[in-house]
Write a protein that holds these residues in place. Structure first.
Motif, short mmCIF file in Angstrom:
data_model
loop_
_atom_site.label_atom_id
_atom_site.label_comp_id
_atom_site.label_asym_id
_atom_site.label_seq_id
_atom_site.Cartn_x
_atom_site.Cartn_y
_atom_site.Cartn_z
N ALA A 1 0.82 -1.33 -0.04
CA ALA A 1 -0.04 0.03 -0.13
C ALA A 1 0.95 1.37 0.08
O ALA A 1 0.36 2.19 -0.52
N ARG A 2 1.93 1.26 0.70
CA ARG A 2 2.80 2.34 0.83
C ARG A 2 3.59 2.61 -0.64
O ARG A 2 3.54 3.77 -1.05
N VAL A 3 3.93 1.45 -1.43
CA VAL A 3 4.66 1.53 -2.60
C VAL A 3 3.62 2.33 -3.45
O VAL A 3 3.78 3.07 -4.38
N LEU A 4 2.21 1.54 -3.58
CA LEU A 4 1.28 2.09 -4.34
C LEU A 4 0.95 3.65 -4.27
O LEU A 4 0.97 4.34 -5.23
N GLU A 5 1.20 4.13 -3.00
CA GLU A 5 0.43 5.41 -2.75
C GLU A 5 1.80 6.30 -3.25
O GLU A 5 1.64 7.36 -3.84
N ALA A 6 3.09 5.97 -3.20
CA ALA A 6 3.99 6.62 -3.58
C ALA A 6 4.14 6.64 -5.11
O ALA A 6 4.56 7.60 -5.55
N LYS A 7 3.60 5.72 -5.76
CA LYS A 7 3.42 5.44 -7.24
C LYS A 7 2.35 6.33 -7.87
O LYS A 7 2.69 7.13 -8.64
N ARG A 8 1.43 6.64 -7.20
CA ARG A 8 0.39 7.48 -7.33
C ARG A 8 0.81 8.93 -7.47
O ARG A 8 0.68 9.82 -8.17
N LEU A 9 1.71 9.37 -6.09
CA LEU A 9 1.93 10.75 -6.01
C LEU A 9 3.21 10.96 -7.18
O LEU A 9 3.33 12.26 -7.76
N LEU A 10 4.10 9.87 -7.36
CA LEU A 10 5.16 10.36 -8.36
C LEU A 10 4.45 10.30 -9.80
O LEU A 10 5.22 11.26 -10.65
N THR A 11 3.55 9.91 -10.16
CA THR A 11 2.94 9.87 -11.54
C THR A 11 1.90 10.91 -11.62
O THR A 11 1.52 11.56 -12.60
N GLY A 12 1.07 11.35 -10.34
CA GLY A 12 -0.18 12.24 -10.44
C GLY A 12 0.01 13.52 -9.87
O GLY A 12 -0.71 14.33 -9.83
N THR A 13 1.40 13.73 -9.45
CA THR A 13 1.51 15.18 -9.02
C THR A 13 2.99 15.58 -9.51
O THR A 13 3.84 14.87 -10.09
N GLY A 14 3.24 16.67 -9.26
CA GLY A 14 4.52 17.26 -9.58
C GLY A 14 5.68 17.35 -8.36
O GLY A 14 6.57 18.15 -8.36
N MET A 15 5.34 16.63 -7.12
CA MET A 15 6.04 16.56 -6.13
C MET A 15 7.32 16.00 -6.38
O MET A 15 7.68 15.29 -7.21
N THR A 16 8.66 16.55 -5.79
CA THR A 16 9.67 15.96 -5.82
C THR A 16 9.61 14.74 -5.04
O THR A 16 8.92 14.41 -4.27
N VAL A 17 11.05 14.10 -5.51
CA VAL A 17 11.12 12.53 -4.70
C VAL A 17 11.26 12.84 -3.08
O VAL A 17 10.64 12.04 -2.36
N GLY A 18 11.82 13.92 -2.84
CA GLY A 18 11.85 14.29 -1.39
C GLY A 18 10.36 14.44 -0.64
O GLY A 18 10.07 13.96 0.40
N GLN A 19 9.58 14.99 -1.47
CA GLN A 19 8.20 15.51 -1.16
C GLN A 19 7.38 14.23 -0.96
O GLN A 19 6.57 13.84 0.15
N VAL A 20 7.65 13.40 -1.98
CA VAL A 20 6.91 12.11 -1.84
C VAL A 20 7.33 11.18 -0.71
O VAL A 20 6.67 10.52 -0.21
N ALA A 21 8.56 11.23 -0.40
CA ALA A 21 9.08 10.19 0.68
C ALA A 21 8.47 10.84 2.05
O ALA A 21 7.97 10.04 2.77
N ARG A 22 8.29 12.34 2.23
CA ARG A 22 7.87 12.86 3.40
C ARG A 22 6.16 12.30 3.51
O ARG A 22 5.76 12.17 4.60
N HIS A 23 5.74 12.70 2.26
CA HIS A 23 4.11 12.21 2.28
C HIS A 23 3.87 10.96 2.34
O HIS A 23 2.48 10.59 3.11
N THR A 24 4.69 10.07 2.53
CA THR A 24 4.55 8.56 2.42
C THR A 24 5.01 8.21 3.91
O THR A 24 5.12 6.89 4.02
N GLY A 25 5.55 8.99 4.54
CA GLY A 25 5.94 8.59 5.92
C GLY A 25 7.54 8.32 6.24
O GLY A 25 7.93 7.58 7.25
N PHE A 26 8.37 8.88 5.11
CA PHE A 26 9.84 8.64 5.32
C PHE A 26 10.38 10.08 5.70
O PHE A 26 10.27 10.97 4.89
#
Length: 311
Positions: free
Chosen positions: A231-256
């Motif tokens: 589920a965590r990987v799936l949400e990261a994939k959604r954010l990577l492809t569905g938003t302009g967030m940086t990798v660092g922002q995706v990391a923080r949004h998914t709890g890293f």
């Protein structure tokens, strides 16, 4: 709840006594039914494409239109239409509240997430079109008892879709054991589920960690920890492809807290880096490690009168 960077659409109706349900064509439901930007819903959406060209992207996996196609999009999933033209067919929108009469339908919808792009054979396509036309007539006619009729039609639609996907006829989970696994499955559908620990999930469900591990493993063949990582990987994939967030922002949004650790986690789970995954999705390849299919091969494998329903 944390901020959701992906546009979230809600099912809206013109009056408080309306059903948590709508059906119509892509035109009558409104322009958001064919939105070209990544977004997610708080409701279920079933689309039945009878004609058109282009691609439907669901959780970063592109599915090329090869009508007729049937697709179920669950709450929380990120999807959009890419390069479509001549898109025709039916759109069915409903919330969990509309499934109370047939609770086993939730399991059918959950199973359809595993094979979200179906291509029914000719005879079944004719029957599905007839069923959806009747659903639309019932919805607009508002005859006596029409809500229960629509619930029954929706149940039939989901049973037939389950047969197409190879899932058979859905049956309700039995007893407390089945209920725990079912409730855990619902918890996984939340966009923030991957940030939870197994212990936190058990506490939310009011069961022990041991009971949760045993029941989920028995029902799914996987441990809660494995499913939470997925589920965590799936949400990261959604954010990577569905938003302009940086990798660092995706990391923080998914709890890293550490982006480097997130990158190692993502590569371990998918086989590619977050950046490579994003580039692959942007090039239309689907997904690097997502197992997606872009083209007719994927389809062959089976894998209301006003525009007020989505916001």
């Amino acid at each position: 709840m944390t901020y959701d960077p992906v546009p979230l659409h809600r099912l809206e109706v013109p009056a408080p006594n309306e059903l948590p349900f709508a059906i119509g064509s892509f035109d009558t439901i409104g322009p958001l039914s064919r939105a070209a930007f990544p977004h997610r819903h708080v409701f279920h959406e079933i689309v039945y494409v009878t004609s058109g060209r282009g691609t439907h992207v669901v959780d970063a996996v592109p599915w090329r239109l090869s009508p007729p196609n049937l697709c179920a999009v669950a709450p929380g999933q990120v999807h959009h239409w890419r390069g479509v033209s001549g898109l025709n067919g039916w759109v069915v929108l409903f919330t969990d509240d509309f499934l109370l009469e047939h609770p086993e339908d939730r399991e059918a919808l959950r199973a359809l997430r595993e094979r979200p792009w179906l291509r029914p054979p000719r005879d079944e396509a004719v029957r599905l079109s007839a069923l959806l036309r009747e659903m639309d007539r019932e919805y607009r006619g508002r005859g006596g008892g029409f809500a229960s009729v629509l619930q029954s039609y929706l149940h039939v639609l989901l049973v037939r879709a389950s047969r197409l996907s190879g899932g058979g006829t859905p049956a309700p989970a039995a007893g407390r054991t089945g209920g725990t696994a079912r409730d855990f499955g619902r918890l996984l559908e939340e966009s923030e589920a991957g940030r939870l620990s197994v212990r936190e999930c058990a506490a939310r469900l009011g069961v022990s960690v041991g009971h949760l591990n045993e029941t989920v493993k028995r029902a799914t063949g996987r441990t809660p920890g494995q499913l939470l990582r997925r589920a965590r990987v799936l949400e990261a994939k959604r954010l990577l492809t569905g938003t302009g967030m940086t990798v660092g922002q995706v990391a923080r949004h998914t709890g890293f807290a550490d982006p480097a650790y997130f990158c190692r986690f993502f590569r371990r789970e998918t086989g590619v880096s977050p950046g490579a995954f994003r580039r692959g999705a942007g090039e239309g390849g689907g997904a690097g490690a997502g197992g997606g299919v872009d083209g007719e091969r994927g389809a062959d494998r089976g894998r209301t009168g006003s525009n007020h329903h989505e916001r």
